[in-house]
Design a protein around this motif. Sequence first.
Motif, PDB file in Angstrom:
ATOM      1  N   THR A 109     -12.402   0.995   9.303  1.00 14.88           N
ATOM      2  CA  THR A 109     -11.656   2.115   8.861  1.00 14.88           C
ATOM      3  C   THR A 109     -10.875   2.819   9.589  1.00 14.88           C
ATOM      4  OG1 THR A 109     -14.057   2.605   7.389  1.00 14.88           O
ATOM      5  CG2 THR A 109     -12.449   4.477   7.431  1.00 14.88           C
TER       6      THR A 109
ATOM      7  N   TYR B 136       0.677  -1.212   0.225  1.00 10.47           N
ATOM      8  CA  TYR B 136      -0.031   0.005  -0.025  1.00 10.47           C
ATOM      9  C   TYR B 136       0.896   1.291   0.065  1.00 10.47           C
ATOM     10  CZ  TYR B 136       1.119   1.018   4.914  1.00 10.47           C
ATOM     11  OH  TYR B 136       2.079   1.696   6.013  1.00 10.47           O
TER      12      TYR B 136
ATOM     13  N   GLU C 197      -2.188   3.512   8.705  1.00 10.41           N
ATOM     14  CA  GLU C 197      -1.242   4.197   7.432  1.00 10.41           C
ATOM     15  C   GLU C 197      -1.080   5.530   7.878  1.00 10.41           C
ATOM     16  OE1 GLU C 197      -3.259   4.094   3.795  1.00 10.41           O
ATOM     17  OE2 GLU C 197      -3.973   2.004   3.906  1.00 10.41           O
TER      18      GLU C 197
ATOM     19  N   LEU D  28      -6.905   3.661   8.834  1.00 15.25           N
ATOM     20  CA  LEU D  28      -6.322   5.108   8.836  1.00 15.25           C
ATOM     21  C   LEU D  28      -5.335   5.121   9.732  1.00 15.25           C
ATOM     22  CD1 LEU D  28      -9.803   6.998   8.595  1.00 15.25           C
ATOM     23  CD2 LEU D  28      -8.075   6.929   6.834  1.00 15.25           C
TER      24      LEU D  28
ATOM     25  N   PRO E 112       0.204   5.139   1.816  1.00  8.38           N
ATOM     26  CA  PRO E 112      -0.826   5.700   2.822  1.00  8.38           C
ATOM     27  C   PRO E 112      -2.160   6.861   2.063  1.00  8.38           C
ATOM     28  CG  PRO E 112       1.412   5.870   3.562  1.00  8.38           C
ATOM     29  CD  PRO E 112       1.696   5.313   2.297  1.00  8.38           C
ATOM     30  N   GLY E 113      -2.999   6.404   1.984  1.00 12.19           N
ATOM     31  CA  GLY E 113      -4.151   7.490   1.462  1.00 12.19           C
ATOM     32  C   GLY E 113      -4.331   7.115   0.003  1.00 12.19           C
TER      33      GLY E 113
ATOM     34  N   LEU F 119      -6.170   1.978   0.146  1.00 14.02           N
ATOM     35  CA  LEU F 119      -6.671   2.194   1.490  1.00 14.02           C
ATOM     36  C   LEU F 119      -7.926   1.619   1.530  1.00 14.02           C
ATOM     37  CD1 LEU F 119      -7.041   3.416   4.343  1.00 14.02           C
ATOM     38  CD2 LEU F 119      -8.029   5.408   3.199  1.00 14.02           C
TER      39      LEU F 119
ATOM     40  N   HIS G 254      -7.451  -1.996   2.227  1.00 12.60           N
ATOM     41  CA  HIS G 254      -6.882  -2.116   3.538  1.00 12.60           C
ATOM     42  C   HIS G 254      -8.053  -2.035   4.661  1.00 12.60           C
ATOM     43  CE1 HIS G 254      -3.680  -0.386   6.755  1.00 12.60           C
ATOM     44  NE2 HIS G 254      -4.052  -1.571   6.969  1.00 12.60           N
TER      45      HIS G 254
ATOM     46  N   THR H 283     -12.547   6.026   0.079  1.00  6.98           N
ATOM     47  CA  THR H 283     -11.196   6.372  -0.381  1.00  6.98           C
ATOM     48  C   THR H 283     -11.108   7.374  -1.183  1.00  6.98           C
ATOM     49  OG1 THR H 283     -10.615   4.325   0.548  1.00  6.98           O
ATOM     50  CG2 THR H 283      -9.028   5.540  -0.910  1.00  6.98           C
TER      51      THR H 283
END
Length: 199
Positions: A189, A5, A196, A193, A7-8, A12, A15, A159
């Motif tokens: 979620t 992954y 990450e 978050l 981040p963001g 996501l 994830h 996302t």
Amino acid sequence: MKLFYSPGACSLASHIILHEIGKPFEIEKVDLRAKTTESGADFFAINARGAVPALQVAPGTVVTQGPAILQYLGDTSDNAALKPAPGTVERARLQEALGFVADVHKAFGGLFKPNLSDEDKAVVIGEINRRVGQLEAMLPEDGPYFLGEYSQADAYAFTVVGWGRQFLDFSKFPRVAALLEAVGARPATQAALKAEGLI
């Protein structure tokens, strides 16, 4: 399973769904510029396209492309809403929803073009607003989730549309805003978050 992954990024959504299904998994961050993983591996050796998400499901077996990963994860879960039976209208609706969110995703892609002029950026934001308006029209009036019950399409929409928080006027899109709020409040979620580094 191991999720690669950034981040963001659109990874996501995968994830979030990994947390929803509750099966053991690992994550490894990818530097998308250098195309290397956090452990120093050549990411092109994992996914020849060099894009996230990539999901290693067994040694030497990697699934790529967000919608494919999201469906695969749903099919491994015990949650019926995440794995409608093949050949049913419900399955087609999930694929339809994932496909549409992929269209919204593509609209956002224009923002990442190098040397984007202000005029070009305005055109891209106009297209994003058009697509989010279509999403608004598709969402049900009587609940926040795309297909009635929570599904992978909601995590994906959360996302992608979340990337527009700084410039979208959510007063024009109250159903989309309700979806973002509902998905954002889910423990899975929040866990994704946090993992990450986004909250």
